[in-house]
Design a protein around this motif. Structure first.
Motif, PDB file in Angstrom:
ATOM      1  N   VAL A 176       0.856  -1.190   0.000  1.00  0.00           N
ATOM      2  CA  VAL A 176       0.000   0.000   0.000  1.00  0.00           C
ATOM      3  C   VAL A 176       0.889   1.235   0.000  1.00  0.00           C
ATOM      4  O   VAL A 176       1.771   1.379   0.847  1.00  0.00           O
ATOM      5  CB  VAL A 176      -0.935   0.012   1.226  1.00  0.00           C
ATOM      6  N   VAL A 177       0.660   2.116  -0.949  1.00  0.00           N
ATOM      7  CA  VAL A 177       1.477   3.328  -1.089  1.00  0.00           C
ATOM      8  C   VAL A 177       0.639   4.555  -0.754  1.00  0.00           C
ATOM      9  O   VAL A 177      -0.416   4.798  -1.350  1.00  0.00           O
ATOM     10  CB  VAL A 177       2.028   3.449  -2.526  1.00  0.00           C
ATOM     11  N   ASN A 178       1.102   5.281   0.246  1.00  0.00           N
ATOM     12  CA  ASN A 178       0.450   6.531   0.675  1.00  0.00           C
ATOM     13  C   ASN A 178      -1.034   6.361   0.987  1.00  0.00           C
ATOM     14  O   ASN A 178      -1.819   7.311   0.857  1.00  0.00           O
ATOM     15  CB  ASN A 178       0.636   7.629  -0.384  1.00  0.00           C
ATOM     16  N   GLY A 179      -1.421   5.169   1.395  1.00  0.00           N
ATOM     17  CA  GLY A 179      -2.815   4.916   1.754  1.00  0.00           C
ATOM     18  C   GLY A 179      -3.782   5.046   0.598  1.00  0.00           C
ATOM     19  O   GLY A 179      -4.995   5.002   0.781  1.00  0.00           O
ATOM     20  N   THR A 180      -3.242   5.147  -0.622  1.00  0.00           N
ATOM     21  CA  THR A 180      -4.056   5.450  -1.802  1.00  0.00           C
ATOM     22  C   THR A 180      -3.977   4.372  -2.879  1.00  0.00           C
ATOM     23  O   THR A 180      -4.957   4.101  -3.566  1.00  0.00           O
ATOM     24  CB  THR A 180      -3.611   6.792  -2.412  1.00  0.00           C
ATOM     25  N   TYR A 181      -2.800   3.778  -3.023  1.00  0.00           N
ATOM     26  CA  TYR A 181      -2.563   2.823  -4.102  1.00  0.00           C
ATOM     27  C   TYR A 181      -2.279   1.439  -3.534  1.00  0.00           C
ATOM     28  O   TYR A 181      -1.461   1.280  -2.629  1.00  0.00           O
ATOM     29  CB  TYR A 181      -1.388   3.268  -4.973  1.00  0.00           C
ATOM     30  N   GLN A 182      -2.919   0.440  -4.111  1.00  0.00           N
ATOM     31  CA  GLN A 182      -2.735  -0.946  -3.695  1.00  0.00           C
ATOM     32  C   GLN A 182      -2.027  -1.700  -4.825  1.00  0.00           C
ATOM     33  O   GLN A 182      -2.471  -1.668  -5.971  1.00  0.00           O
ATOM     34  CB  GLN A 182      -4.094  -1.592  -3.397  1.00  0.00           C
ATOM     35  N   ILE A 183      -0.930  -2.375  -4.480  1.00  0.00           N
ATOM     36  CA  ILE A 183      -0.164  -3.128  -5.469  1.00  0.00           C
ATOM     37  C   ILE A 183      -0.123  -4.591  -5.059  1.00  0.00           C
ATOM     38  O   ILE A 183       0.306  -4.926  -3.950  1.00  0.00           O
ATOM     39  CB  ILE A 183       1.281  -2.596  -5.589  1.00  0.00           C
ATOM     40  N   LEU A 184      -0.579  -5.468  -5.954  1.00  0.00           N
ATOM     41  CA  LEU A 184      -0.456  -6.911  -5.772  1.00  0.00           C
ATOM     42  C   LEU A 184       0.731  -7.356  -6.624  1.00  0.00           C
ATOM     43  O   LEU A 184       0.625  -7.375  -7.853  1.00  0.00           O
ATOM     44  CB  LEU A 184      -1.728  -7.627  -6.208  1.00  0.00           C
ATOM     45  N   PRO A 185       1.868  -7.688  -6.040  1.00  0.00           N
ATOM     46  CA  PRO A 185       3.073  -7.985  -6.823  1.00  0.00           C
ATOM     47  C   PRO A 185       2.869  -9.025  -7.911  1.00  0.00           C
ATOM     48  O   PRO A 185       3.366  -8.856  -9.027  1.00  0.00           O
ATOM     49  CB  PRO A 185       4.057  -8.483  -5.749  1.00  0.00           C
ATOM     50  N   SER A 186       2.128 -10.093  -7.605  1.00  0.00           N
ATOM     51  CA  SER A 186       1.963 -11.172  -8.583  1.00  0.00           C
ATOM     52  C   SER A 186       1.093 -10.772  -9.772  1.00  0.00           C
ATOM     53  O   SER A 186       1.118 -11.420 -10.817  1.00  0.00           O
ATOM     54  CB  SER A 186       1.360 -12.408  -7.904  1.00  0.00           C
ATOM     55  N   ARG A 187       0.348  -9.681  -9.620  1.00  0.00           N
ATOM     56  CA  ARG A 187      -0.510  -9.222 -10.725  1.00  0.00           C
ATOM     57  C   ARG A 187       0.001  -7.943 -11.361  1.00  0.00           C
ATOM     58  O   ARG A 187       0.055  -7.825 -12.585  1.00  0.00           O
ATOM     59  CB  ARG A 187      -1.947  -8.998 -10.212  1.00  0.00           C
ATOM     60  N   HIS A 188       0.397  -6.992 -10.544  1.00  0.00           N
ATOM     61  CA  HIS A 188       0.788  -5.686 -11.063  1.00  0.00           C
ATOM     62  C   HIS A 188       2.261  -5.602 -11.465  1.00  0.00           C
ATOM     63  O   HIS A 188       2.665  -4.657 -12.157  1.00  0.00           O
ATOM     64  CB  HIS A 188       0.474  -4.599 -10.035  1.00  0.00           C
ATOM     65  N   ALA A 189       3.089  -6.540 -11.004  1.00  0.00           N
ATOM     66  CA  ALA A 189       4.517  -6.523 -11.354  1.00  0.00           C
ATOM     67  C   ALA A 189       4.963  -7.924 -11.758  1.00  0.00           C
ATOM     68  O   ALA A 189       6.033  -8.388 -11.388  1.00  0.00           O
ATOM     69  CB  ALA A 189       5.342  -6.011 -10.180  1.00  0.00           C
ATOM     70  N   LYS A 190       4.124  -8.569 -12.539  1.00  0.00           N
ATOM     71  CA  LYS A 190       4.395  -9.943 -12.948  1.00  0.00           C
ATOM     72  C   LYS A 190       5.476  -9.982 -14.018  1.00  0.00           C
ATOM     73  O   LYS A 190       5.435  -9.245 -14.998  1.00  0.00           O
ATOM     74  CB  LYS A 190       3.115 -10.591 -13.480  1.00  0.00           C
ATOM     75  N   GLY A 191       6.467 -10.862 -13.815  1.00  0.00           N
ATOM     76  CA  GLY A 191       7.524 -11.053 -14.796  1.00  0.00           C
ATOM     77  C   GLY A 191       7.433 -12.429 -15.420  1.00  0.00           C
ATOM     78  O   GLY A 191       6.475 -13.175 -15.183  1.00  0.00           O
ATOM     79  N   GLU A 192       8.434 -12.780 -16.198  1.00  0.00           N
ATOM     80  CA  GLU A 192       8.421 -14.081 -16.869  1.00  0.00           C
ATOM     81  C   GLU A 192       8.521 -15.238 -15.880  1.00  0.00           C
ATOM     82  O   GLU A 192       7.972 -16.314 -16.100  1.00  0.00           O
ATOM     83  CB  GLU A 192       9.577 -14.153 -17.871  1.00  0.00           C
ATOM     84  N   ASN A 193       9.259 -15.016 -14.801  1.00  0.00           N
ATOM     85  CA  ASN A 193       9.488 -16.090 -13.831  1.00  0.00           C
ATOM     86  C   ASN A 193       8.982 -15.714 -12.435  1.00  0.00           C
ATOM     87  O   ASN A 193       9.625 -15.992 -11.434  1.00  0.00           O
ATOM     88  CB  ASN A 193      10.984 -16.432 -13.768  1.00  0.00           C
ATOM     89  N   GLY A 194       7.820 -15.091 -12.393  1.00  0.00           N
ATOM     90  CA  GLY A 194       7.267 -14.664 -11.108  1.00  0.00           C
ATOM     91  C   GLY A 194       7.253 -13.151 -11.012  1.00  0.00           C
ATOM     92  O   GLY A 194       7.101 -12.447 -12.012  1.00  0.00           O
ATOM     93  N   VAL A 195       7.436 -12.645  -9.797  1.00  0.00           N
ATOM     94  CA  VAL A 195       7.408 -11.201  -9.581  1.00  0.00           C
ATOM     95  C   VAL A 195       8.684 -10.552 -10.117  1.00  0.00           C
ATOM     96  O   VAL A 195       9.794 -11.019  -9.849  1.00  0.00           O
ATOM     97  CB  VAL A 195       7.253 -10.876  -8.075  1.00  0.00           C
ATOM     98  N   ASP A 196       8.514  -9.495 -10.883  1.00  0.00           N
ATOM     99  CA  ASP A 196       9.638  -8.691 -11.361  1.00  0.00           C
ATOM    100  C   ASP A 196       9.901  -7.635 -10.285  1.00  0.00           C
ATOM    101  O   ASP A 196       9.227  -6.606 -10.226  1.00  0.00           O
ATOM    102  CB  ASP A 196       9.266  -8.035 -12.692  1.00  0.00           C
ATOM    103  N   HIS A 197      10.884  -7.905  -9.430  1.00  0.00           N
ATOM    104  CA  HIS A 197      11.110  -7.033  -8.281  1.00  0.00           C
ATOM    105  C   HIS A 197      11.579  -5.635  -8.686  1.00  0.00           C
ATOM    106  O   HIS A 197      11.202  -4.645  -8.056  1.00  0.00           O
ATOM    107  CB  HIS A 197      12.105  -7.689  -7.313  1.00  0.00           C
ATOM    108  N   ALA A 198      12.380  -5.563  -9.725  1.00  0.00           N
ATOM    109  CA  ALA A 198      12.822  -4.242 -10.185  1.00  0.00           C
ATOM    110  C   ALA A 198      11.626  -3.414 -10.626  1.00  0.00           C
ATOM    111  O   ALA A 198      11.521  -2.223 -10.305  1.00  0.00           O
ATOM    112  CB  ALA A 198      13.822  -4.395 -11.334  1.00  0.00           C
TER     113      ALA A 198
END
Length: 210
Positions: A176-198
């Motif tokens: 949760v960023v600034n109480g305003t934005y919700q990020i689900l890593p597996s959906r919003h930052a999905k990479g070829e081999n799982g979560v794209d951490h960068a």
């Protein structure tokens, strides 16, 4: 031929000086979801809250990455860990985390609980096991036990539950960023081999500046 040669050279120079990749603008529903209504921050800094569950393997996998990022960026951002529990799980691991946090070992206890559960099949809902972990981290066992059910820890639990509902969290891990934005890593930052951490931290940092 000379004007053509100069034009080709100039074009090549511009291509070399231009960025090789230009990240697209972040889009709601693709890179994040909005929290409505937004939840007030607890700090003047940009605030990132990691909502996680101690029995969630994806949370355990993400935790070292967020810990490293938070340490590197502690001057710029306020990072907080927010444990939650589901269904028939008990609140003991959360109590252990908050008790250790009050005693200055919150992050270490967080990693210790994940390690005990996923690498050693320990019962992290057993008080004796949690006390053993606390002592392994250098905490006094008796002090830790007293803190487990202290008013301050119970208040933290109530706050965590309230924030979980306010942030509208139904999956973990969630950032949760600034109480305003919700990020689900597996959906919003999905990479070829799982979560794209960068990419995940790029999204976080971009949203944090909004």
């Amino acid at each position: 031929m000379r004007p053509l040669f100069l034009a080709l050279c100039l074009g090549s120079s511009l291509l070399l000086s231009a960025p090789l990749f230009s990240a697209p603008a972040l889009q709601e529903g693709i890179h994040y979801d909005l929290i409505t209504p937004a939840v007030a921050k607890t700090t003047d800094k940009p605030e990132i809250v990691e909502v996680f569950n101690f029995k969630c393997p994806h949370c355990a996998a993400l935790a070292p990455h967020t810990a490293e990022w938070a340490e590197k960026n502690k001057a710029r951002f306020q990072f907080r860990s927010l444990p939650v529990f589901w269904g028939k799980q008990t609140d003991l691991p959360l109590r252990a985390f908050f008790a250790a946090e009050f005693l200055g070992k919150g992050e270490a206890m967080k990693q210790a609980i994940f390690n005990a559960h996923f690498n050693h099949s320990a019962d992290i809902e057993n008080k004796e096991e949690l006390v053993f972990m606390a002592e392994a981290l250098g905490l006094d066992g008796k002090t830790f036990q007293n803190q487990l059910f202290a008013f301050a820890v119970s208040a933290k639990l109530s706050q965590a539950k309230a924030l979980q509902e306010s942030y509208r969290v139904s999956f973990t891990p969630t950032l949760v960023v600034n109480g305003t934005y919700q990020i689900l890593p597996s959906r919003h930052a999905k990479g070829e081999n799982g979560v794209d951490h960068a990419r995940l931290f790029e999204i976080i940092e971009t949203l944090a500046q909004k």
